[in-house]
Design an enzyme around this catalytic site. Structure first.
Site, PDB file in Angstrom:
ATOM      1  N   ARG A 124       0.884  -1.166  -0.230  1.00  0.00           N
ATOM      2  CA  ARG A 124      -0.075   0.129   0.070  1.00  0.00           C
ATOM      3  C   ARG A 124       0.781   1.308   0.004  1.00  0.00           C
ATOM      4  NH1 ARG A 124      -4.467   2.861  -0.425  1.00  0.00           N
ATOM      5  NH2 ARG A 124      -4.692   4.375   0.662  1.00  0.00           N
ATOM      6  N   HIS A 126       0.554   4.810   1.046  1.00  0.00           N
ATOM      7  CA  HIS A 126      -0.393   5.643   1.876  1.00  0.00           C
ATOM      8  C   HIS A 126      -0.045   7.109   2.099  1.00  0.00           C
ATOM      9  CE1 HIS A 126      -3.919   5.453   4.366  1.00  0.00           C
ATOM     10  NE2 HIS A 126      -3.371   6.330   5.125  1.00  0.00           N
ATOM     11  N   SER A 127      -0.749   8.014   1.561  1.00  0.00           N
ATOM     12  CA  SER A 127      -0.302   9.359   1.986  1.00  0.00           C
ATOM     13  C   SER A 127      -0.876  10.015   3.340  1.00  0.00           C
ATOM     14  CB  SER A 127      -0.802  10.187   1.157  1.00  0.00           C
ATOM     15  OG  SER A 127      -0.320  10.093  -0.303  1.00  0.00           O
ATOM     16  N   CYS A 129      -2.708  11.713   6.337  1.00  0.00           N
ATOM     17  CA  CYS A 129      -3.782  12.259   6.753  1.00  0.00           C
ATOM     18  C   CYS A 129      -3.979  12.433   8.189  1.00  0.00           C
ATOM     19  CB  CYS A 129      -5.183  11.468   5.935  1.00  0.00           C
ATOM     20  SG  CYS A 129      -6.570  12.378   6.433  1.00  0.00           S
ATOM     21  N   CYS A 140     -12.885  11.888   5.519  1.00  0.00           N
ATOM     22  CA  CYS A 140     -12.341  10.895   4.502  1.00  0.00           C
ATOM     23  C   CYS A 140     -12.342   9.378   5.198  1.00  0.00           C
ATOM     24  CB  CYS A 140     -11.048  11.356   4.271  1.00  0.00           C
ATOM     25  SG  CYS A 140      -9.941  11.569   5.599  1.00  0.00           S
ATOM     26  N   GLN A 145      -8.487   2.996   5.639  1.00  0.00           N
ATOM     27  CA  GLN A 145      -7.847   2.374   4.725  1.00  0.00           C
ATOM     28  C   GLN A 145      -6.481   1.685   5.197  1.00  0.00           C
ATOM     29  OE1 GLN A 145      -7.759   5.564   1.483  1.00  0.00           O
ATOM     30  NE2 GLN A 145      -9.048   4.177   0.193  1.00  0.00           N
ATOM     31  N   GLU A 175       0.536  15.285   3.224  1.00  0.00           N
ATOM     32  CA  GLU A 175      -0.623  15.603   3.770  1.00  0.00           C
ATOM     33  C   GLU A 175      -1.297  16.455   2.690  1.00  0.00           C
ATOM     34  OE1 GLU A 175      -3.472  16.061   6.127  1.00  0.00           O
ATOM     35  OE2 GLU A 175      -1.885  15.223   7.242  1.00  0.00           O
ATOM     36  N   ASP A 209      -4.481  17.163  -7.304  1.00  0.00           N
ATOM     37  CA  ASP A 209      -3.630  16.320  -6.752  1.00  0.00           C
ATOM     38  C   ASP A 209      -2.020  16.704  -6.801  1.00  0.00           C
ATOM     39  OD1 ASP A 209      -2.160  13.911  -5.718  1.00  0.00           O
ATOM     40  OD2 ASP A 209      -3.430  12.402  -6.318  1.00  0.00           O
ATOM     41  N   ARG A 211       0.786  15.483  -5.533  1.00  0.00           N
ATOM     42  CA  ARG A 211       1.660  14.202  -5.206  1.00  0.00           C
ATOM     43  C   ARG A 211       2.434  13.720  -6.243  1.00  0.00           C
ATOM     44  NH1 ARG A 211      -2.515  10.365  -2.175  1.00  0.00           N
ATOM     45  NH2 ARG A 211      -3.750  10.822  -4.039  1.00  0.00           N
ATOM     46  N   THR A 232      -5.084  -0.311  -3.802  1.00  0.00           N
ATOM     47  CA  THR A 232      -5.487   1.082  -4.025  1.00  0.00           C
ATOM     48  C   THR A 232      -6.628   1.171  -4.909  1.00  0.00           C
ATOM     49  OG1 THR A 232      -4.678   3.184  -5.026  1.00  0.00           O
ATOM     50  CG2 THR A 232      -4.053   1.201  -6.204  1.00  0.00           C
TER      51      THR A 232
HETATM   52  N1  LIG Z   1      -6.698  18.331  -0.457  1.00  0.00           N
HETATM   53  C1  LIG Z   1      -7.213  17.570   0.048  1.00  0.00           C
HETATM   54  N2  LIG Z   1      -6.751  16.460   0.674  1.00  0.00           N
HETATM   55  C2  LIG Z   1      -7.719  15.473   1.432  1.00  0.00           C
HETATM   56  C3  LIG Z   1      -8.722  15.497   1.431  1.00  0.00           C
HETATM   57  N3  LIG Z   1      -8.933  14.440   2.123  1.00  0.00           N
HETATM   58  C4  LIG Z   1      -7.930  13.694   2.457  1.00  0.00           C
HETATM   59  N4  LIG Z   1      -6.913  14.341   1.681  1.00  0.00           N
HETATM   60  C5  LIG Z   1      -5.742  13.645   1.496  1.00  0.00           C
HETATM   61  O1  LIG Z   1      -5.699  12.732   0.590  1.00  0.00           O
HETATM   62  C6  LIG Z   1      -4.721  11.823   0.763  1.00  0.00           C
HETATM   63  C7  LIG Z   1      -5.158  10.427   0.677  1.00  0.00           C
HETATM   64  O2  LIG Z   1      -4.317   9.568   0.084  1.00  0.00           O
HETATM   65  P1  LIG Z   1      -4.374   8.075  -0.007  1.00  0.00           P
HETATM   66  O3  LIG Z   1      -5.761   7.185   0.642  1.00  0.00           O
HETATM   67  O4  LIG Z   1      -3.068   7.499   0.121  1.00  0.00           O
HETATM   68  O5  LIG Z   1      -4.678   8.120  -1.622  1.00  0.00           O
HETATM   69  P2  LIG Z   1      -5.872   8.066  -2.618  1.00  0.00           P
HETATM   70  O6  LIG Z   1      -5.642   8.923  -3.853  1.00  0.00           O
HETATM   71  O7  LIG Z   1      -7.081   8.542  -1.857  1.00  0.00           O
HETATM   72  O8  LIG Z   1      -5.869   6.676  -3.122  1.00  0.00           O
HETATM   73  P3  LIG Z   1      -6.188   5.082  -2.528  1.00  0.00           P
HETATM   74  O9  LIG Z   1      -4.941   4.496  -2.659  1.00  0.00           O
HETATM   75  O10 LIG Z   1      -7.462   4.553  -3.331  1.00  0.00           O
HETATM   76  O11 LIG Z   1      -6.892   5.352  -0.960  1.00  0.00           O
HETATM   77  C8  LIG Z   1      -4.067  12.170   2.042  1.00  0.00           C
HETATM   78  O12 LIG Z   1      -2.982  12.799   1.939  1.00  0.00           O
HETATM   79  C9  LIG Z   1      -5.038  12.837   2.815  1.00  0.00           C
HETATM   80  O13 LIG Z   1      -4.368  14.124   3.624  1.00  0.00           O
HETATM   81  C10 LIG Z   1      -9.348  16.818   1.083  1.00  0.00           C
HETATM   82  O14 LIG Z   1     -10.446  17.113   1.414  1.00  0.00           O
HETATM   83  N5  LIG Z   1      -8.604  17.722   0.440  1.00  0.00           N
HETATM   84 ZN   LIG Z   2      -8.038  11.375   4.983  1.00  0.00          ZN
END
Ligand SMILES: Nc1nc2c(ncn2[C@@H]2O[C@H](COP(=O)(O)OP(=O)(O)OP(=O)(O)O)[C@@H](O)[C@H]2O)c(=O)[nH]1
Ligand SMILES: [Zn+2]
Length: 314
Positions: A124, A126-127, A129, A140, A145, A175, A209, A211, A232
């Protein structure tokens, strides 16, 4: 299109430590994980690899004996085989494998690779949060996850190994999809004003995005992985982490929101139900935007476009 090596960041694992865990999906064991902390030449953040499997080893952590470095110092930064015990004296010998180093350069010479895991693994990316993983946010599903990924890896079964549970969670300090926590909080206020997550980012002059996943690729290569099954729903991650001839994404393991799985058990209350599924109008909207605007590979559940009535905030 996958990446070419020339674009890859250089990463170095600067410390590794054993973490006994509280996770116990099978009610049998409390597995140990090995936390790897990385620095890199792209940003000044400390990214992490949460490694399940003692024989998954970082090349950069082990490769050198630094000038003047003692065995004890190598133990302390985590470059050891086997286990640490209060009476351990030998840093580099375990189960018949002994690490040997070039006298002049300090480079690792031994047959270290033969003792290293090299199969296909669940991974995984993972970013970070803070809100979802630490501050109990129901905007979220990041915390959910993260737990699901750990449980999936713990239930994986690698036949060839003594320790069967193998996998890696690369935890990137990205983040708010790379815009940082303060900008993400502003985006939350815009969301409360009626914007979706993508519109909010754009209104703040950020991409939807921001990232770059190449640090994750470098970390996986450093851990000597060549083939992964990626946990993912994000199609960008699948493409972004592949490196021609070196790192292949063999398949995708979907991350289905828990609330979609147990809809029948939904008692209509806000937020979490008995098995910690996230429920709120905000998370429904967050998931809807991922599907409709970011191309996430989730099949829309029946209630996703319905009027959400479960999100009454007390
Ligand atoms: N800008 C922004 N970022 C958010 C928000 N909610 C969550 N995030 C960020 O979104 C990111 C989610 O990361 P992941 O779950 O790794 O990635 P993903 O793109 O959702 O893809 P998956 O692998 O399917 O989960 C994290 O960096 C959170 O901090 C939001 O409302 N706005
Ligand atoms: Zn989140």
């Amino acid at each position: 299109m996958s990446n070419f090596n020339k674009d890859l960041p250089i990463v170095e694992c600067i410390a590794r430590a054993r973490i006994p865990t509280t996770r116990d999906p099978n009610h049998k064991t409390y597995p140990e994980i090995f936390l790897h902390l990385y620095k890199n030449n792209r940003d000044n953040k400390e990214h992490l690899a949460i490694v399940f499997g003692e024989d998954i080893r970082s090349k950069s952590l082990f490769k050198k004996r630094y000038p003047e470095e003692t065995q004890y110092e190598r133990l302390i930064r985590g470059a050891y085989l086997g286990k640490l015990t209060p009476d351990r004296t030998e840093a580099d010998s375990f189960n018949g494998v002994t690490l040997q180093f070039d006298e002049k350069t300090g480079d690792l010479l031994s047959n270290f690779d033969q003792d290293t895991f090299n199969g296909k693994l669940p991974v995984r990316i993972h970013s970070e949060c803070f809100t979802g993983e630490t501050a109990w946010s129901a905007r979220c599903d990041c915390g959910e996850q993260f737990d699901l990924a750990g449980d999936y890896i713990l239930q994986s079964n690698v036949e060839s190994c003594m320790c069967k549970q193998h996998g890696v969670i690369v935890y990137l300090r990205q983040e708010g999809r790379g815009i940082g926590l303060s900008e993400k909080l502003k985006a939350y206020n815009l969301q409360d004003l009626g914007k979706d997550t993508v519109e909010a980012n754009l209104l703040l002059n950020h991409p939807a995005d921001a990232r770059d996943f190449s640090i994750a690729s470098s970390i996986l290569l450093d851990l000597q992985l060549s083939e992964v099954d990626l946990l993912t729903n994000n199609p960008d991650k699948l493409k972004a982490i592949e490196i021609d001839g070196k790192l292949k994404c063999a398949s995708r393991i979907p991350m289905v929101p828990l609330s979609w799985k147990d809809d029948e058990q939904n008692d209509g209350s806000n937020h979490n139900n008995s098995n910690n599924a996230i429920r709120s109008k905000e998370v429904e909207s967050y998931l809807r935007t991922k599907i409709e605007k970011m191309g996430h590979l989730l099949t829309t559940p029946i209630n996703l476009h319905a009027n959400i009535s479960v999100a009454k905030t007390e």
